[in-house]
Design a protein around this motif. Sequence first.
Motif, PDB file in Angstrom:
ATOM      1  N   GLU A  61       0.857  -1.214   0.108  1.00 18.64           N
ATOM      2  CA  GLU A  61      -0.058  -0.092  -0.075  1.00 18.64           C
ATOM      3  C   GLU A  61       0.881   1.268  -0.056  1.00 18.64           C
ATOM      4  OE1 GLU A  61      -3.914  -0.737   2.685  1.00 18.64           O
ATOM      5  OE2 GLU A  61      -1.896  -1.598   3.498  1.00 18.64           O
ATOM      6  N   THR A  63       0.260   5.328  -0.041  1.00 16.95           N
ATOM      7  CA  THR A  63      -0.577   6.430  -0.057  1.00 16.95           C
ATOM      8  C   THR A  63       0.114   7.925  -0.026  1.00 16.95           C
ATOM      9  OG1 THR A  63      -2.072   5.032   1.127  1.00 16.95           O
ATOM     10  CG2 THR A  63      -2.505   7.403   1.222  1.00 16.95           C
ATOM     11  N   SER A  65      -0.181  11.784   0.359  1.00 17.66           N
ATOM     12  CA  SER A  65      -1.272  12.843   0.574  1.00 17.66           C
ATOM     13  C   SER A  65      -0.739  14.290   0.395  1.00 17.66           C
ATOM     14  CB  SER A  65      -1.768  12.850   1.986  1.00 17.66           C
ATOM     15  OG  SER A  65      -2.506  11.751   2.171  1.00 17.66           O
ATOM     16  N   ASN A 193      -1.778  -1.670  -4.210  1.00 20.71           N
ATOM     17  CA  ASN A 193      -2.649  -0.411  -4.458  1.00 20.71           C
ATOM     18  C   ASN A 193      -1.803   0.946  -4.153  1.00 20.71           C
ATOM     19  OD1 ASN A 193      -5.444  -1.467  -4.320  1.00 20.71           O
ATOM     20  ND2 ASN A 193      -4.489  -2.492  -2.450  1.00 20.71           N
ATOM     21  N   GLU A 195      -2.529   5.177  -3.860  1.00 23.12           N
ATOM     22  CA  GLU A 195      -3.522   6.096  -3.977  1.00 23.12           C
ATOM     23  C   GLU A 195      -2.787   7.379  -3.726  1.00 23.12           C
ATOM     24  OE1 GLU A 195      -7.672   6.126  -2.105  1.00 23.12           O
ATOM     25  OE2 GLU A 195      -6.358   6.671  -0.240  1.00 23.12           O
ATOM     26  N   ILE A 197      -3.740  11.550  -3.080  1.00 21.01           N
ATOM     27  CA  ILE A 197      -4.639  12.411  -2.831  1.00 21.01           C
ATOM     28  C   ILE A 197      -4.316  13.894  -2.697  1.00 21.01           C
ATOM     29  CG2 ILE A 197      -6.555  13.072  -0.848  1.00 21.01           C
ATOM     30  CD1 ILE A 197      -5.746  10.116   0.326  1.00 21.01           C
ATOM     31  N   ALA A 229      -5.435   4.529 -14.481  1.00 22.18           N
ATOM     32  CA  ALA A 229      -5.715   4.974 -13.121  1.00 22.18           C
ATOM     33  C   ALA A 229      -7.166   5.515 -13.019  1.00 22.18           C
ATOM     34  CB  ALA A 229      -4.809   5.818 -12.833  1.00 22.18           C
ATOM     35  N   ASP A 230      -7.598   5.301 -11.987  1.00 20.56           N
ATOM     36  CA  ASP A 230      -9.066   6.016 -11.667  1.00 20.56           C
ATOM     37  C   ASP A 230      -8.730   7.551 -11.072  1.00 20.56           C
ATOM     38  OD1 ASP A 230     -11.469   6.787 -10.860  1.00 20.56           O
ATOM     39  OD2 ASP A 230     -11.397   5.321  -9.157  1.00 20.56           O
ATOM     40  N   GLU A 232     -10.518  10.654  -9.610  1.00 20.73           N
ATOM     41  CA  GLU A 232     -11.926  10.829  -9.225  1.00 20.73           C
ATOM     42  C   GLU A 232     -11.516  12.648  -8.776  1.00 20.73           C
ATOM     43  OE1 GLU A 232     -15.049  10.183  -5.671  1.00 20.73           O
ATOM     44  OE2 GLU A 232     -13.156   8.866  -5.965  1.00 20.73           O
ATOM     45  N   ILE A 240      -8.610  12.720  -6.340  1.00 23.11           N
ATOM     46  CA  ILE A 240      -7.940  11.287  -5.688  1.00 23.11           C
ATOM     47  C   ILE A 240      -7.754  10.389  -6.909  1.00 23.11           C
ATOM     48  CG2 ILE A 240      -8.295   9.314  -4.336  1.00 23.11           C
ATOM     49  CD1 ILE A 240     -10.233  10.810  -2.615  1.00 23.11           C
ATOM     50  N   LYS A 242      -6.257   6.641  -7.886  1.00 21.03           N
ATOM     51  CA  LYS A 242      -6.078   5.233  -7.633  1.00 21.03           C
ATOM     52  C   LYS A 242      -5.347   4.370  -8.632  1.00 21.03           C
ATOM     53  CE  LYS A 242      -9.708   5.527  -4.125  1.00 21.03           C
ATOM     54  NZ  LYS A 242     -11.013   4.883  -3.746  1.00 21.03           N
ATOM     55  N   SER A 244      -4.336   0.308  -9.277  1.00 20.96           N
ATOM     56  CA  SER A 244      -4.425  -1.025  -8.522  1.00 20.96           C
ATOM     57  C   SER A 244      -4.274  -1.937  -9.613  1.00 20.96           C
ATOM     58  CB  SER A 244      -5.739  -0.966  -7.653  1.00 20.96           C
ATOM     59  OG  SER A 244      -5.887  -0.147  -6.882  1.00 20.96           O
TER      60      SER A 244
END
Length: 780
Positions: A61, A63, A65, A193, A195, A197, A229-230, A232, A240, A242, A244
């Motif tokens: 993972e 992440t 930010s 994953n 992510e 942000i 990628a997603d 959003e 955001i 993502k 995966s």
Amino acid sequence: MNERSMFAFLVYLSFIVSLASLTPIDSSVSLVASSSAQSESGSLRNTDASTLSHAKIYKIEITSSITNRFSRTSVVSRVRNVANTAQEITFSVVIPDTAFISGFVMEINGKNYTADVKEKDQAAHIYKQAVASGLAAAHVTTRNSNDFTVSVNVEPEAKAVFYLTYEELLKRKNGKYEQIINIYPKQPVEDLNVEVIISESKKITDLKTPPIRSGNEIINDNLELDPRADLEVINETTAIVKFSPNLERQKQIAHLLGTNEKEGFAGQFVVQYDVERDPKGGEVFVQDGYFVHFFAPSDLEPLPKHIVFVLDRSASMQGQKIEQLIDSMLKILDELHENDLFSIITFSSYVTVLNLDNMDSNTLYPSIAKKIDGYCAWSLTDMHYDSLNKYKFPKAYLANKENIDKAKDIVRRVGASGGTDILSALSVGLHLIKLEKGTKHDNIDRQSIIMFLSDGDPTIRITYTEDIATRITKLNAGPEKTPIFTLSFGEDADRKFLQKLAFDNSGFLRHIYEAADASLQLQDFYQQISSPLLTNVAFKYEPSVTSLTKTQFPIHFDGSELVVAGWYGTQDTFKPAVDGHGIHGSTEFEPTVYHVVSHTERLWAYITIKQLLENENAIYDSKIRKKAIDLALKYSFVTPVSSLVVVKPNDTVVFDTDTLQGTLEHITQMPIVRTTPFCSELYPIPTEKPDLLTELPWINDILEDNGIINVSKGKYKLGLNETLAESEDCPKTPFNTPGKCRLLHSCSTVFSQLTSASDLDTHFCVLKNEFAGICCPETD
């Protein structure tokens, strides 16, 4: 597994924090379950996956930010030992060279072991105490890598979880911010994953995820590598992203990138974005008395410039490097603005200034090819800089089609041979700038820029890099200092020297990796400096504002961003301003102030530490070092002056850090481009030793008739005709480094630092109890 056996493991750390703007290592993060580091090519290394069969990474993972350009990235790797015996499991992360690690935790069988940040000397002391007590300890300094690597022995079927956090300020380049995450688990990971942000106070624009990259390649147009990628968009200031990839997609990407499919994903996931610009002077974010001022004005016309390209064509550039240099220069010439002036210098054992008005179809000659005193090239060890006024140099050329076509014709025929005389090349570059400023071509004020590319260390004449940097900085002193941007090319380049040279001359360093896209890297670098918008930029605040980071900037380029942070306290009104000189003269900008919920204080600390330590000599200044240490400990940043330490009863593990460059490209040779010999190959360059009494005229004041000099420590022979092979260690050279005691005339590298007898006294030493010596830097 009992507590003692749990910590009976080998811990290995190799982590490098590069100096500010050093270095050109790609911002990235990489997860591996093996002790192997990033390859010398800067790309991702193939390894037999069978060696990792005992360590199963079942979840990764990542992440990140990002709040107002300041990112905090958390990397979590969950690993299980699937073997029936205890095995060593490795956690490795390649962190950005501009980032500071701010946290590390190991979880083994449900128990957490947390690292603390300690002052580097204190960490070393803890380590020595642990070793003396016979306890488990590791304190390793590793160079030529920017990996954070920890190996731990894990019992059969046991699990280990590693948590690493690092923080960095995203730098705006070519009109966008870029977050690069390098993923290399060396095996397909069932649960992978990422992510990102993004939370900004201004409207987010141009959000995208370009194709997956491999290694150091900066551009990849293969649409099959779209990360899918997603994206959003929560609102205009929040998004955001993502990523995966499932097992099949990981193998597919590995195949497309030419890596082993059994090792799964091996590439860089990239997120790019920008924010809406405030034309009034940027935005100032304030919180709890701290502020950060971002300045990137839009709608400004670029200043015309005079750019001098100083290109290394020494023998070590032969093959692929010279081909890539030629290819990139052909493209860069096409990108010059029509009001720009340009000059091109090539150098090896001598310096060539390209003359577009007197070209020969078969050979290239220096502008000083006319024999003067029997020579057509020179060295600053043989004559003073002012003597360059004797020579007639080609003028700077307007970037019109005719001149660009002529320049391309010459550049195509540049070949590689000879040594590397860096001092002479840069001195001539500064001389061309001086000549152009004196003539003021077309009555237009132009911003001068030097773009210096070299692949290696100086090899002839003055070779001590400290001396070269000092001399060039002195030549370039004054209110109209010319920014010198350095590009290191190849694995032999001395990036520490090139970074210092750039830093001391208002520029920055970039490393050009010798990959297939090297010419694209050079073009990308040129685009960063191709459009100067403002000069003499000054950030202005009320006298009550304190703890300011740097507020004066010699030049601001389109697509970049200037950042200032400080403490404004509790005052009700806060009215900052920015002054700069643009194409229409002096301009004042008034930024907009926003109250935000952000990491403003941590960002202030981050920028302050970076600027405190960006000069390589700052780390040896006790006051600067203490201030940097205090901030690093307060905010838990791992820096060149602090280390990570894990402490538990009966066991101590110290993670040490150090500063150096990252890994470099593997050299692939190609056929040499041949040209007719230059005139300096026909007429050799003199190599006499410098005249000591001419170079250091103040010695005459302390020199007696019998060749004895009278210094504070007594009377000693000067030994002008002596050659002493033996030398002893001495503590401090004029460059504040340890050295060897040598005769004065045998140490010309320090001449620029010796301006009086008192300077000699400070670094004086004695040879064979009778000769006067100087503490001289050791050369490679």
